[in-house]
Write a protein that holds these residues in place. Structure first.
Motif, PDB file in Angstrom:
ATOM      1  N   ALA A   1       9.614   6.817   0.878  1.00 49.61           N
ATOM      2  CA  ALA A   1      10.241   7.083  -0.419  1.00 49.61           C
ATOM      3  C   ALA A   1      10.384   8.588  -0.630  1.00 49.61           C
ATOM      4  O   ALA A   1       9.435   9.341  -0.384  1.00 49.61           O
ATOM      5  CB  ALA A   1       9.412   6.477  -1.542  1.00 49.61           C
ATOM      6  N   PRO A   2      11.533   9.029  -1.094  1.00 51.50           N
ATOM      7  CA  PRO A   2      11.732  10.466  -1.322  1.00 51.50           C
ATOM      8  C   PRO A   2      10.913  11.016  -2.482  1.00 51.50           C
ATOM      9  O   PRO A   2      10.631  12.204  -2.540  1.00 51.50           O
ATOM     10  CB  PRO A   2      13.233  10.574  -1.602  1.00 51.50           C
ATOM     11  CG  PRO A   2      13.625   9.217  -2.092  1.00 51.50           C
ATOM     12  CD  PRO A   2      12.750   8.252  -1.360  1.00 51.50           C
TER      13      PRO A   2
ATOM     14  N   GLU B   1       9.114  12.137   7.195  1.00 51.68           N
ATOM     15  CA  GLU B   1       9.359  10.756   7.613  1.00 51.68           C
ATOM     16  C   GLU B   1       9.455  10.643   9.130  1.00 51.68           C
ATOM     17  O   GLU B   1       8.851   9.744   9.737  1.00 51.68           O
ATOM     18  CB  GLU B   1      10.636  10.213   6.974  1.00 51.68           C
ATOM     19  CG  GLU B   1      10.908   8.761   7.388  1.00 51.68           C
ATOM     20  CD  GLU B   1      12.128   8.158   6.716  1.00 51.68           C
ATOM     21  OE1 GLU B   1      12.393   6.955   6.958  1.00 51.68           O
ATOM     22  OE2 GLU B   1      12.817   8.869   5.952  1.00 51.68           O
ATOM     23  N   ALA B   2      10.185  11.541   9.755  1.00 52.61           N
ATOM     24  CA  ALA B   2      10.331  11.499  11.211  1.00 52.61           C
ATOM     25  C   ALA B   2       8.981  11.689  11.895  1.00 52.61           C
ATOM     26  O   ALA B   2       8.659  10.989  12.870  1.00 52.61           O
ATOM     27  CB  ALA B   2      11.312  12.576  11.667  1.00 52.61           C
ATOM     28  N   ASN B   3       8.190  12.620  11.393  1.00 55.96           N
ATOM     29  CA  ASN B   3       6.869  12.862  11.982  1.00 55.96           C
ATOM     30  C   ASN B   3       5.954  11.658  11.802  1.00 55.96           C
ATOM     31  O   ASN B   3       5.177  11.309  12.699  1.00 55.96           O
ATOM     32  CB  ASN B   3       6.236  14.102  11.350  1.00 55.96           C
ATOM     33  CG  ASN B   3       6.949  15.383  11.733  1.00 55.96           C
ATOM     34  OD1 ASN B   3       7.615  15.451  12.770  1.00 55.96           O
ATOM     35  ND2 ASN B   3       6.832  16.405  10.899  1.00 55.96           N
ATOM     36  N   LEU B   4       6.045  11.025  10.640  1.00 59.67           N
ATOM     37  CA  LEU B   4       5.232   9.838  10.377  1.00 59.67           C
ATOM     38  C   LEU B   4       5.594   8.711  11.333  1.00 59.67           C
ATOM     39  O   LEU B   4       4.712   8.087  11.943  1.00 59.67           O
ATOM     40  CB  LEU B   4       5.429   9.381   8.929  1.00 59.67           C
ATOM     41  CG  LEU B   4       4.838   8.013   8.561  1.00 59.67           C
ATOM     42  CD1 LEU B   4       3.328   8.002   8.758  1.00 59.67           C
ATOM     43  CD2 LEU B   4       5.208   7.645   7.126  1.00 59.67           C
ATOM     44  N   ARG B   5       6.866   8.437  11.472  1.00 57.77           N
ATOM     45  CA  ARG B   5       7.294   7.336  12.346  1.00 57.77           C
ATOM     46  C   ARG B   5       6.931   7.622  13.804  1.00 57.77           C
ATOM     47  O   ARG B   5       6.558   6.707  14.550  1.00 57.77           O
ATOM     48  CB  ARG B   5       8.789   7.087  12.182  1.00 57.77           C
ATOM     49  CG  ARG B   5       9.151   6.554  10.791  1.00 57.77           C
ATOM     50  CD  ARG B   5      10.590   6.091  10.690  1.00 57.77           C
ATOM     51  NE  ARG B   5      10.909   5.643   9.344  1.00 57.77           N
ATOM     52  CZ  ARG B   5      10.610   4.441   8.852  1.00 57.77           C
ATOM     53  NH1 ARG B   5       9.988   3.552   9.618  1.00 57.77           N
ATOM     54  NH2 ARG B   5      10.947   4.113   7.612  1.00 57.77           N
ATOM     55  N   LYS B   6       7.008   8.861  14.202  1.00 52.29           N
ATOM     56  CA  LYS B   6       6.616   9.236  15.566  1.00 52.29           C
ATOM     57  C   LYS B   6       5.124   8.980  15.767  1.00 52.29           C
ATOM     58  O   LYS B   6       4.707   8.430  16.797  1.00 52.29           O
ATOM     59  CB  LYS B   6       6.943  10.704  15.819  1.00 52.29           C
ATOM     60  CG  LYS B   6       6.581  11.216  17.214  1.00 52.29           C
ATOM     61  CD  LYS B   6       7.047  12.662  17.387  1.00 52.29           C
ATOM     62  CE  LYS B   6       6.746  13.183  18.790  1.00 52.29           C
ATOM     63  NZ  LYS B   6       5.301  13.346  19.028  1.00 52.29           N
TER      64      LYS B   6
ATOM     65  N   ILE C   1       0.841  -1.195   0.000  1.00 53.87           N
ATOM     66  CA  ILE C   1       0.000   0.000   0.000  1.00 53.87           C
ATOM     67  C   ILE C   1       0.873   1.241   0.000  1.00 53.87           C
ATOM     68  O   ILE C   1       1.835   1.341   0.772  1.00 53.87           O
ATOM     69  CB  ILE C   1      -0.935   0.015   1.220  1.00 53.87           C
ATOM     70  CG1 ILE C   1      -1.905  -1.172   1.137  1.00 53.87           C
ATOM     71  CG2 ILE C   1      -1.701   1.331   1.307  1.00 53.87           C
ATOM     72  CD1 ILE C   1      -2.845  -1.281   2.306  1.00 53.87           C
ATOM     73  N   ALA C   2       0.541   2.161  -0.873  1.00 53.95           N
ATOM     74  CA  ALA C   2       1.248   3.440  -0.920  1.00 53.95           C
ATOM     75  C   ALA C   2       0.409   4.502  -0.226  1.00 53.95           C
ATOM     76  O   ALA C   2      -0.792   4.615  -0.471  1.00 53.95           O
ATOM     77  CB  ALA C   2       1.519   3.849  -2.363  1.00 53.95           C
ATOM     78  N   ILE C   3       1.049   5.261   0.640  1.00 50.30           N
ATOM     79  CA  ILE C   3       0.405   6.380   1.325  1.00 50.30           C
ATOM     80  C   ILE C   3       0.988   7.661   0.746  1.00 50.30           C
ATOM     81  O   ILE C   3       2.182   7.935   0.890  1.00 50.30           O
ATOM     82  CB  ILE C   3       0.662   6.338   2.845  1.00 50.30           C
ATOM     83  CG1 ILE C   3       0.124   5.048   3.455  1.00 50.30           C
ATOM     84  CG2 ILE C   3       0.049   7.568   3.521  1.00 50.30           C
ATOM     85  CD1 ILE C   3      -1.376   4.937   3.477  1.00 50.30           C
ATOM     86  N   VAL C   4       0.157   8.430   0.076  1.00 50.54           N
ATOM     87  CA  VAL C   4       0.594   9.701  -0.509  1.00 50.54           C
ATOM     88  C   VAL C   4       0.059  10.831   0.359  1.00 50.54           C
ATOM     89  O   VAL C   4      -1.145  11.066   0.418  1.00 50.54           O
ATOM     90  CB  VAL C   4       0.087   9.848  -1.956  1.00 50.54           C
ATOM     91  CG1 VAL C   4       0.510  11.201  -2.532  1.00 50.54           C
ATOM     92  CG2 VAL C   4       0.611   8.709  -2.824  1.00 50.54           C
ATOM     93  N   GLY C   5       0.968  11.493   1.060  1.00 48.19           N
ATOM     94  CA  GLY C   5       0.575  12.531   2.010  1.00 48.19           C
ATOM     95  C   GLY C   5       0.527  11.945   3.406  1.00 48.19           C
ATOM     96  O   GLY C   5      -0.303  11.076   3.683  1.00 48.19           O
ATOM     97  N   THR C   6       1.426  12.405   4.277  1.00 48.80           N
ATOM     98  CA  THR C   6       1.541  11.796   5.607  1.00 48.80           C
ATOM     99  C   THR C   6       1.258  12.787   6.729  1.00 48.80           C
ATOM    100  O   THR C   6       1.909  12.776   7.768  1.00 48.80           O
ATOM    101  CB  THR C   6       2.929  11.168   5.798  1.00 48.80           C
ATOM    102  OG1 THR C   6       3.933  12.188   5.644  1.00 48.80           O
ATOM    103  CG2 THR C   6       3.170  10.061   4.793  1.00 48.80           C
ATOM    104  N   GLY C   7       0.269  13.652   6.498  1.00 48.87           N
ATOM    105  CA  GLY C   7      -0.203  14.496   7.588  1.00 48.87           C
ATOM    106  C   GLY C   7      -0.960  13.638   8.586  1.00 48.87           C
ATOM    107  O   GLY C   7      -0.779  12.418   8.641  1.00 48.87           O
TER     108      GLY C   7
ATOM    109  N   ALA D   1       6.919  17.272   2.500  1.00 48.96           N
ATOM    110  CA  ALA D   1       7.071  18.213   3.611  1.00 48.96           C
ATOM    111  C   ALA D   1       8.351  17.944   4.399  1.00 48.96           C
ATOM    112  O   ALA D   1       8.777  16.792   4.534  1.00 48.96           O
ATOM    113  CB  ALA D   1       5.867  18.128   4.540  1.00 48.96           C
ATOM    114  N   PRO D   2       8.973  18.984   4.948  1.00 47.30           N
ATOM    115  CA  PRO D   2      10.172  18.799   5.771  1.00 47.30           C
ATOM    116  C   PRO D   2       9.859  17.914   6.985  1.00 47.30           C
ATOM    117  O   PRO D   2       8.791  18.035   7.588  1.00 47.30           O
ATOM    118  CB  PRO D   2      10.526  20.228   6.210  1.00 47.30           C
ATOM    119  CG  PRO D   2       9.879  21.114   5.195  1.00 47.30           C
ATOM    120  CD  PRO D   2       8.628  20.412   4.781  1.00 47.30           C
ATOM    121  N   ASN D   3      10.774  17.022   7.313  1.00 47.21           N
ATOM    122  CA  ASN D   3      10.649  16.133   8.476  1.00 47.21           C
ATOM    123  C   ASN D   3       9.451  15.188   8.387  1.00 47.21           C
ATOM    124  O   ASN D   3       8.996  14.648   9.403  1.00 47.21           O
ATOM    125  CB  ASN D   3      10.549  16.943   9.776  1.00 47.21           C
ATOM    126  CG  ASN D   3      11.732  17.859   9.985  1.00 47.21           C
ATOM    127  OD1 ASN D   3      12.875  17.451   9.801  1.00 47.21           O
ATOM    128  ND2 ASN D   3      11.466  19.106  10.353  1.00 47.21           N
TER     129      ASN D   3
END
Length: 313
Positions: free
Chosen positions: A74-75, A43-48, A10-16, A39-41
């Motif tokens: 993915a970048p 990946e870190a925000n998503l994992r948190k 599954i691809a998640i586009v947009g990680t707000g 958006a800046p950070n």
């Protein structure tokens, strides 16, 4: 188009907030997730977010293959979509942006994949207008937060194939969601419109001086609210009809209720009314942060849903 049982990636586009919540839920159901967000950070925000959501998801029960290690970031969107069997898009709610984004997703995603949008207000007719394969595009609108609330509203556009809608419904159901099919596209879909209908009357009553903001919250959350968390309003009225059930309700109680419906009001959303609500809500919240209140709410809702399942409701 991929069969439901073949959906693995599954691809998640947009990680707000919505995208991150979806990612956490899909991980808890044992899927491999590739997420992307410029958006800046991000990946870190998503994992948190996923780490924080994992506690409540663990209480609800994880699938055998559930693992946070199955999350990758993915970048570029093209990389995220390259092997996607299902896409959950969660971009900004701007029509022009959605049209362009979906056209790009459509170009980069394998032909057999379903592309679902979490859009809360833009119709699929608009969103799919720039796609070469619009038949596989569908709205899969969650209720916030998706990793806690089961509802998903599914509605297609004029060019969405019946097969896509059926497969989206089957997929969401297979992973523990409660999907509902909308046969007509409306601004705000259904659940948000129901919320708006109730809140319109709440604001009207406050503006008319009938009761305070705090008491309006009590009226809902300690009145019909707990029952609505157990069964829907129409089934509730089946109980309200007593031994005669819904037939008795329609024959004897619907008349008076219809007169109340005709007396419902529409508030004038003035700056003063907004400030009245803001001041009262901040007083009710006290020193509890939004995050603290949300965590408590998620805990209670999860417990309620578990009890409802055990009761066969």
């Amino acid at each position: 188009m991929a069969k439901i049982e073949e959906i693995q990636n599954i691809a998640i586009v947009g990680t707000g907030v919505i995208g991150a919540s979806w990612a956490a839920y899909y991980l808890s159901r044992g899927f491999s997730i590739v997420a992307t967000d410029p958006a800046p950070n991000a990946e870190a925000n998503l994992r948190k977010y996923v780490d924080e959501a994992w506690t409540i998801l663990s209480k609800s029960g994880l699938s055998p293959n559930a693992s946070r290690a199955r999350l990758s970031f993915a970048p570029s969107m093209a990389q995220a979509l390259a092997k996607a069997d299902f896409v959950q898009e969660n971009g900004p709610e701007r029509p022009d942006f959605k049209v362009k984004l979906f056209a790009e997703i459509d170009d980069a995603t394998p032909a057999g994949s379903i592309i679902a949008s979490s859009s809360s207000g833009i119709t699929m007719d608009v969103i799919q207008s720039g796609c070469k394969r619009p038949e596989r595009c569908v709205i899969g609108h969650p209720f916030n937060p998706p990793h806690v609330i089961p509802l998903v509203e599914v509605v297609g556009g004029a060019k969405t194939s019946p097969e896509t809608i059926e497969r989206a419904m089957a997929f969401y159901k297979s992973i523990g969601k409660k999907p509902i099919r909308l046969f007509k596209a409306l601004p705000g879909h259904v659940a948000n419109r129901l919320q708006a209908a109730l809140y319109r009357e709440v604001l009207y009553l406050i503006q008319q001086g009938v009761l305070s903001v705090a008491d309006a919250d009590i009226a809902v959350s300690y009145g019909p609210g707990p029952r609505w968390g157990v069964m829907g309003p129409s089934l509730q009225w089946h109980l309200g009809g007593g031994q005669g059930g819904i037939q008795h309700f329609m024959d004897h109680i619907m008349g008076p209720m219809e007169s109340w419906m005709k007396a419902l009001g529409t508030p004038d959303i003035t700056p003063e009314l907004k400030q009245t609500v803001i001041d009262a809500v901040l007083q009710i919240a006290g020193n509890r942060t939004v995050e603290q209140l949300a965590a408590k709410e998620n805990e209670v809702v999860t417990g309620l849903l578990s009890s409802r399942t055990k009761a066969g409701l």
